[in-house]
Design an enzyme around this catalytic site. Sequence first.
Site, PDB file in Angstrom:
ATOM      1  N   CYS A  70       0.651  -1.022   0.393  1.00  0.00           N
ATOM      2  CA  CYS A  70       0.164  -0.196   0.286  1.00  0.00           C
ATOM      3  C   CYS A  70       0.581   1.708   0.095  1.00  0.00           C
ATOM      4  O   CYS A  70       0.231   2.593  -0.120  1.00  0.00           O
ATOM      5  CB  CYS A  70      -1.009  -0.132   1.603  1.00  0.00           C
ATOM      6  SG  CYS A  70      -0.214   0.219   2.395  1.00  0.00           S
ATOM      7  N   HIS A 364      -1.789   1.203   6.933  1.00  0.00           N
ATOM      8  CA  HIS A 364      -2.591   0.888   5.264  1.00  0.00           C
ATOM      9  C   HIS A 364      -1.840   2.960   5.508  1.00  0.00           C
ATOM     10  O   HIS A 364      -2.081   3.346   6.404  1.00  0.00           O
ATOM     11  CB  HIS A 364      -3.462   0.861   5.327  1.00  0.00           C
ATOM     12  CG  HIS A 364      -3.793   0.826   4.586  1.00  0.00           C
ATOM     13  ND1 HIS A 364      -3.777  -0.014   2.760  1.00  0.00           N
ATOM     14  CD2 HIS A 364      -5.026   1.735   3.290  1.00  0.00           C
ATOM     15  CE1 HIS A 364      -4.227  -0.296   1.910  1.00  0.00           C
ATOM     16  NE2 HIS A 364      -4.701   1.184   2.177  1.00  0.00           N
ATOM     17  N   ASN A 385      -7.148   4.836  -2.569  1.00  0.00           N
ATOM     18  CA  ASN A 385      -7.571   3.424  -1.699  1.00  0.00           C
ATOM     19  C   ASN A 385      -6.588   2.957  -3.217  1.00  0.00           C
ATOM     20  O   ASN A 385      -6.824   3.797  -4.287  1.00  0.00           O
ATOM     21  CB  ASN A 385      -8.159   2.767  -1.568  1.00  0.00           C
ATOM     22  CG  ASN A 385      -7.645   2.174  -0.332  1.00  0.00           C
ATOM     23  OD1 ASN A 385      -6.723   1.769  -0.220  1.00  0.00           O
ATOM     24  ND2 ASN A 385      -8.720   1.895   1.041  1.00  0.00           N
TER      25      ASN A 385
END
Length: 449
Positions: A70, A364, A385
Amino acid sequence: MAKEINNDTIAKFENDLNNHPVFNVASHAAQENGIYKASQNLQTKIDLDPIFSIEIDTGKPADQKQSGRCWMFSALNTMRHPLQKKFKLQDFELSQNYTNFWDKFEKSNWFFENVIATADKDLGDRKVSFLFATPQQDGGQWDMLCGIIEKYGIVPKSVYPETANATNSSALNDTLNTLLRKDGLELRRLVNAGKSEDEVQARKEEMLNDVFRVLAISTCVPPKKFNFEYRDDNHNYHIDKDITPKEFFDKYVGMDLANHISTINAPTSDKPFHKVFSVEYLGNVEGGRQVRHLNLKVDEMKDLIIKQLNNGEVVWFGSNVVKDSERRAGLLATNLYRRDQLFDVDFSMSKADKLDSGESMMDHAMVITGVDIVDGKPTKWKIENSWGEKPGFKGYFVMSDSWFDSFVYQAVINKDILPEDLKKAYDEGKDNPIQLLPWDPMGALAFKY
């Protein structure tokens, strides 16, 4: 009350339960639907509509799939957005697999060097155990990606695409970590047997050759030169021949990496505000860029993020995404689930207590691309995202401002927008940052995966 639980105590608790006004309704709801669904707050969903007063158009989200990259995807997203606009390449992506190859290769060397440096410590020493627990992994930090790009450059995804071992990384991580642990133990034995530094380094080079082979077979050999060939959104043809990855970054991306710094909001007693911190053993490129964090108050961080968005630049940030979130709906909100009302129990904790107790940590990284300002205050934030287009609003999430307060821990800021006092604080501390222990929650994003 006695130290042990006895029958009288249990009877007392059962009596209290039977007299509780909502026990039957709450138990039926929770047992039939699960805790989160039974405690879901519909009004929060209504409040988090995807409308923002400040918004940067960033196109289609990328998809990290079954990997822990991520931080890498989000950082490369911040770099590709200006490129997409300038060169009219709407769906363009930078190669996450390219940086992944070099990151894992450099992390392997980083592990070997730390093993050599700690060879005098017992294997049961907590720091040695920490190193061997996860020799390398998918996780990382902004500064770590910058270190890779500064050394190796970057390439388009079309030149070095994803492979099965990049999109689903568990087998590669397991294979590499087995090899690294075996070789790490051998390096410790060589050092403790009195072998010279040259002998140890020569053996380490042989080990790195094996690592390189594993990575090359699993993800492909990275290109040294390539042709950048494409049609832009107006269907015009372009080709740039025999360009190196570093030349590509300089010519097509051109972000001033040295001028983008990591800020954190860590309000614990061991981390005074306006000081610079690093985390022991956190890094990848030996002799490269060091991970540094300037600790700010949460309102200072928000003000800088809003200023950066107003300047047309998105913001990479780190958070605890598993807390108070609904992936399918794309919502991050502290009132999304009212477990306190369902159980009639107080779950509230300060941000500092969450960090100190292990209740929360960074897990994250994403990108802030917008914010809704109402009466001069942020109420919700637009989040890009890296989970593809299926969750949320075609891959975008909405984050409440209270969730920011509770679970956002890091943001990368263009140093040009820092006020003078914060510039001074960073410059004074960057060369000798306060060292945090390897397992500090401010290092969790790199070691969680």
